[in-house]
Design a protein around this motif. Structure first.
Motif, short mmCIF file in Angstrom:
data_model
loop_
_atom_site.label_atom_id
_atom_site.label_comp_id
_atom_site.label_asym_id
_atom_site.label_seq_id
_atom_site.Cartn_x
_atom_site.Cartn_y
_atom_site.Cartn_z
N ALA A 85 0.84 -1.20 0.00
CA ALA A 85 0.00 0.00 0.00
C ALA A 85 0.87 1.25 0.00
O ALA A 85 1.97 1.25 0.57
N ALA A 86 0.39 2.31 -0.64
CA ALA A 86 1.17 3.54 -0.69
C ALA A 86 1.41 4.10 0.70
O ALA A 86 2.50 4.61 1.00
N HIS A 87 0.42 4.02 1.58
CA HIS A 87 0.61 4.61 2.91
C HIS A 87 1.66 3.86 3.72
O HIS A 87 2.16 4.39 4.71
N CYS A 88 2.00 2.64 3.31
CA CYS A 88 3.05 1.90 4.01
C CYS A 88 4.43 2.52 3.81
O CYS A 88 5.32 2.37 4.66
N LEU A 89 4.62 3.18 2.68
CA LEU A 89 5.95 3.71 2.36
C LEU A 89 6.11 5.18 2.70
O LEU A 89 7.17 5.76 2.45
#
Length: 254
Positions: A85-89
């Protein structure tokens, strides 16, 4: 929200392989049937299979750091790409991927995240419809090899309508054992999908949603960054933006 220098996507997409059994467009990899499961919607410990070895935990800095998300290997010519997921990075500049992580051990070694690929719409506005990211990994810790050579990879599938059966595999932040749940995804609006699987708390963001043929058709993220109820999880429906972002990550931009 399940989450305990970003590049921009280009508007490019190509059709490489159609999988008739599930629909959509798939990009490389070797499909598999997925692990056996109990009744739909039942969450159980994921068995240590070859397919599950492609799923791993993301750590901050190394195995001694915090496990904050889940990711999985998808096929690429460079044999070095994961999806999450984008929010993970967000704000993660020292992330390390441990495929097949189990009970405090990384049997295949660890791979550092070297480059992250997140779409403009997420980077600028955190648009829930773009909560997906790819990353290119550096050499592995055990022998300097590429991650796909060590654990294999699943195909990435886009343009697959929500509503099919998926197996969601991920790592809760407070557990060293991955868990798995097979159930039917349902549409959530025009651009999202959801599953009802119990006990997917923080740490499971980025967990892959595998179709019966093994292709990855979603990751926990999207609406409310994966949802605020650990028993209900969300994903972006992978479409042209995800395909373009994938092509950017694998270096196939025209």
């Amino acid at each position: 929200m399940r989450h305990v220098s970003q590049l921009r996507a280009l508007s490019a997409v190509a059709v490489l392989l159609v999988i008739p059994s599930y629909g959509g467009t798939a990009y490389g990899g070797t499909a598999y049937g997925g692990p056996s499961a109990g009744p739909a919607g039942t969450t159980r410990p994921a068995p240590a299979t070859a397919a599950n070895a492609r799923v791993g935990a993301l750590f901050d800095g190394g195995l001694d750091g915090d496990h904050f998300c889940t990711a999985s290997v998808v096929h690429s010519e460079g044999r070095d790409v994961i999806v999450t997921a984008a929010h993970c990075l967000d704000d993660q500049d020292d992330a390390v991927f441990a495929p097949g992580y189990r009970d405090g051990q990384a049997p295949y070694g660890t791979w550092p995240v070297k480059q992250k690929y997140v779409d403009d719409a997420w980077s600028d506005d955190q648009n829930e419809d773009d909560d997906v990211a790819f990353a290119v990994l550096g050499p592995g810790s055990l022998n300097g090899g590429r991650v796909e050579d060590a654990v294999g990879a699943a195909p990435l599938a886009t343009d697959v309508p929500a509503g099919g059966t998926v197996t969601v595999t991920g790592y809760p932040g407070d557990s060293g054992t991955p868990q798995s749940c097979t159930t039917r995804a349902t549409p959530f609006g025009d651009t999202q999908q959801r599953v009802e699987c119990p006990d997917y708390p923080g740490g499971t963001s980025g967990s892959p949603w595998a179709a019966p043929d093994g292709s990855v058709v979603g990751v926990i993220g999207g609406y409310q960054q994966g949802g605020d109820d650990p028993d209900v999880s969300y994903s972006v429906v992978f479409g042209t933006t995800t395909a373009a972002l994938y092509r950017l990550a694998v270096g196939d931009v025209c």
